[in-house]
Structure formats: structure tokens, C-alpha cells
Design a protein around this motif. Structure first.
Motif, PDB file in Angstrom:
ATOM      1  N   GLY A 163      12.998 -18.638  -2.997  1.00  0.00           N
ATOM      2  CA  GLY A 163      11.568 -18.701  -2.777  1.00  0.00           C
ATOM      3  C   GLY A 163      11.192 -18.367  -1.348  1.00  0.00           C
ATOM      4  N   ALA A 164       9.870 -18.338  -1.080  1.00  0.00           N
ATOM      5  CA  ALA A 164       9.370 -17.994   0.249  1.00  0.00           C
ATOM      6  C   ALA A 164       9.803 -19.012   1.300  1.00  0.00           C
ATOM      7  N   ASN A 165      10.124 -20.209   0.873  1.00  0.00           N
ATOM      8  CA  ASN A 165      10.552 -21.255   1.806  1.00  0.00           C
ATOM      9  C   ASN A 165      12.034 -21.183   2.146  1.00  0.00           C
ATOM     10  N   GLY A 166      12.727 -20.202   1.589  1.00  0.00           N
ATOM     11  CA  GLY A 166      14.139 -20.032   1.873  1.00  0.00           C
ATOM     12  C   GLY A 166      15.052 -20.891   1.033  1.00  0.00           C
ATOM     13  N   LEU A 167      14.502 -21.609   0.067  1.00  0.00           N
ATOM     14  CA  LEU A 167      15.294 -22.453  -0.819  1.00  0.00           C
ATOM     15  C   LEU A 167      15.551 -21.746  -2.155  1.00  0.00           C
ATOM     16  N   ILE A 168      16.683 -22.018  -2.754  1.00  0.00           N
ATOM     17  CA  ILE A 168      16.994 -21.435  -4.047  1.00  0.00           C
ATOM     18  C   ILE A 168      16.021 -21.965  -5.090  1.00  0.00           C
ATOM     19  N   SER A 169      15.367 -21.051  -5.797  1.00  0.00           N
ATOM     20  CA  SER A 169      14.393 -21.448  -6.813  1.00  0.00           C
ATOM     21  C   SER A 169      14.932 -21.291  -8.227  1.00  0.00           C
ATOM     22  N   LYS A 170      15.979 -20.466  -8.393  1.00  0.00           N
ATOM     23  CA  LYS A 170      16.541 -20.279  -9.733  1.00  0.00           C
ATOM     24  C   LYS A 170      17.993 -19.839  -9.625  1.00  0.00           C
ATOM     25  N   HIS A 171      18.834 -20.428 -10.475  1.00  0.00           N
ATOM     26  CA  HIS A 171      20.246 -20.054 -10.557  1.00  0.00           C
ATOM     27  C   HIS A 171      20.402 -19.113 -11.746  1.00  0.00           C
ATOM     28  N   LEU A 172      20.730 -17.866 -11.483  1.00  0.00           N
ATOM     29  CA  LEU A 172      20.781 -16.853 -12.534  1.00  0.00           C
ATOM     30  C   LEU A 172      22.189 -16.716 -13.102  1.00  0.00           C
ATOM     31  N   SER A 173      22.262 -16.473 -14.401  1.00  0.00           N
ATOM     32  CA  SER A 173      23.548 -16.318 -15.063  1.00  0.00           C
ATOM     33  C   SER A 173      24.039 -14.879 -14.940  1.00  0.00           C
ATOM     34  N   ARG A 174      25.267 -14.708 -14.478  1.00  0.00           N
ATOM     35  CA  ARG A 174      25.830 -13.372 -14.329  1.00  0.00           C
ATOM     36  C   ARG A 174      26.026 -12.675 -15.670  1.00  0.00           C
ATOM     37  N   LYS A 175      26.145 -13.448 -16.743  1.00  0.00           N
ATOM     38  CA  LYS A 175      26.428 -12.873 -18.054  1.00  0.00           C
ATOM     39  C   LYS A 175      25.362 -11.889 -18.496  1.00  0.00           C
ATOM     40  N   SER A 176      24.122 -12.107 -18.064  1.00  0.00           N
ATOM     41  CA  SER A 176      23.023 -11.246 -18.502  1.00  0.00           C
ATOM     42  C   SER A 176      22.538 -10.303 -17.407  1.00  0.00           C
ATOM     43  N   LEU A 177      23.276 -10.213 -16.296  1.00  0.00           N
ATOM     44  CA  LEU A 177      22.844  -9.392 -15.169  1.00  0.00           C
ATOM     45  C   LEU A 177      23.735  -8.169 -14.999  1.00  0.00           C
ATOM     46  N   VAL A 178      23.121  -7.048 -14.641  1.00  0.00           N
ATOM     47  CA  VAL A 178      23.853  -5.826 -14.322  1.00  0.00           C
ATOM     48  C   VAL A 178      23.234  -5.198 -13.079  1.00  0.00           C
ATOM     49  N   ALA A 179      24.023  -4.397 -12.398  1.00  0.00           N
ATOM     50  CA  ALA A 179      23.530  -3.623 -11.256  1.00  0.00           C
ATOM     51  C   ALA A 179      23.307  -2.193 -11.737  1.00  0.00           C
TER      52      ALA A 179
END
Length: 243
Positions: A163-179
Motif C-alpha cells: 500500500g501507499a503507507n509502505g505496508l504489505i496489503s495483500k499476500h499473493l499466491s505464486r500458483k496463479s501468477l505469471v510474468a
């Protein structure tokens, strides 16, 4: 031109200023092998169209260039790669915009004015010199079947949304992510419509697959290539050579 093969317009984006690379030479104009980063990209597409796997012919080969002119791009390509007479007629250098999106839009507008319209458009980063003939042809075939296709590789790092405050706002799962990589392939008429809509909405998108997905529909993912890296930071070119 073989009527059984699709007409493909290749757009190679090379209009950026390479600020993250530092130095005086644009990354696309840097030396690589017997040529440059940019000439290596051009050669890959020309060779892919000639390969026995090919289902396409190149109708246009557009290279987007900085606003100050095309001379650097012309030298980076023509000094190291010889086009035959037929291909030379298809090569055009088009002035880019302030963003990659505007550069592609300028190229699409140019294609819209051409007498011979392509069936498919391939958009490729001019800083990805290690793209293979195999990947290019696989993207074309997937685009023919689905209407839009992009290469992608699995994400190996753990990705967080901050987030804008520099804190993690969401932990994303690598299983559904691609580059996602390039070249990205699209039906020409649909991509043109999508770009016009994006300009009308005055909204900036990260890449052409996002623009297409927003206004036209689904995009097929094709297995990418870990060697198909984008030269971005100092040292990337040397590291890429060792892959």
C-alpha cells in the motif's frame, strides 16, 4: 505473398529513453554479437517468417523510434542486417510517443492508413533480443486460434502487494501468477479498436494484453522462455549472454 499464410505486422518498440540503463547509448542500440540488440530482434522475426514452421508472412515491420528522429534506429539495424528488396519495402520507422502505449498507438494508426491491412499484429520489446523463432511462431498460431496470445513464465519470487503507507496489503499466491513477455499477438482490427478506446478513455495501461483484455476479450497464455529477458538495467546484457 502466400494466400494461405496470415499477414502479420510486426511492431518493435524502441522509442524509450533507456534512463534505467544509464550511459549514453540506448539499450536497443547496444552491441550484441555481430550486431545490436535491435538488429537481433529484427533478425529473429524475419527468420521466423522464413522458417518451415511459419504460418505467416510479414506484411509490415514497424520500429518505433524516439521523437528526435530515426537515425539511431536505422543505423542500429541496417548497419548489421541486410533486408532483401521485398522486405526492405515493408520496413518503416515510426515516431513513438511519451509512453509505450502511445508508441504502439502511433504504429497502429499508421497501419490503419496502409493499403494492405494485416490480419495479426505482433508487438515486441526492442530490448528483448533473445526471442526465438519457435516462440514467435507459437504466438502467431495461438493468436490465429484465439485472437490474442502472450508468452509468460511462472513467477519464482514471492510477490506482495504494498500500500501507499509502505505496508504489505495483500499476500499473493505464486500458483496463479505469471510474468508476461513479448511478442504479444493480437487480431489487428480488435487491437486497433482497443487502442482507440484506451485513448478515448484517457487511461494508461501496462501492456497491450491489458488493453485488449479490457475492451475485447480473453488472452491466451503460451509458455514463454526464461532466456527471453528484457534488457533494463546495467549488467543485464552480460548476464543474459550467460543464460
Amino acid at each position: 505473398m502466400n494466400p494461405s499464410k496470415k499477414k502479420v505486422a510486426v511492431i518493435i518498440t524502441a522509442a524509450g529513453n533507456s534512463t534505467r540503463m544509464g550511459g549514453d547509448v540506448k539499450k536497443e542500440y547496444m552491441s550484441l554479437g555481430n550486431g545490436t540488440v535491435l538488429s537481433s530482434c529484427v533478425k529473429a522475426f524475419v527468420d521466423a517468417a522464413k522458417s518451415f514452421l511459419s504460418t505467416f508472412v510479414i506484411s509490415h515491420l514497424i520500429i518505433t523510434v524516439p521523437e528526435e528522429g530515426s537515425m539511431g534506429a536505422v543505423e542500429a539495424v541496417s548497419a548489421f542486417f541486410s533486408f532483401d528488396d521485398t522486405m526492405q519495402e515493408k520496413v518503416q520507422y515510426i515516431r513513438g510517443g511519451k509512453t509505450r502505449q502511445l508508441s504502439v498507438f502511433n504504429a497502429m494508426e499508421h497501419l490503419k492508413q496502409s493499403k494492405e491491412k494485416p490480419d495479426i499484429v505482433l508487438v515486441h520489446d526492442g530490448a528483448r533480443p533473445f526471442v526465438t523463432e519457435r516462440l514467435i511462431n507459437e504466438i502467431v498460431m495461438a493468436t490465429i486460434q484465439v485472437g490474442a496470445a502472450v508468452p509468460a513464465i511462472p513467477v519464482t519470487d514471492t510477490i506482495k502487494e504494498v500500500g501507499a503507507n509502505g505496508l504489505i496489503s495483500k499476500h499473493l499466491s505464486r500458483k496463479s501468477l505469471v510474468a508476461v513477455q513479448t511478442p504479444q499477438g493480437f487480431n489487428f482490427v480488435n487491437l486497433l479498436y482497443a487502442h482507440i478506446q484506451a485513448i478515448t478513455d484517457n487511461y494508461e495501461y501496462t501492456d497491450d494484453s491489458e488493453i485488449y483484455g479490457r475492451y475485447c476479450g480473453k488472452v491466451q497464455v503460451v509458455p514463454g522462455d526464461i532466456k527471453n529477458i528484457k534488457i533494463t538495467y546495467p549488467g543485464d546484457l552480460e548476464r543474459a549472454k550467460s543464460l
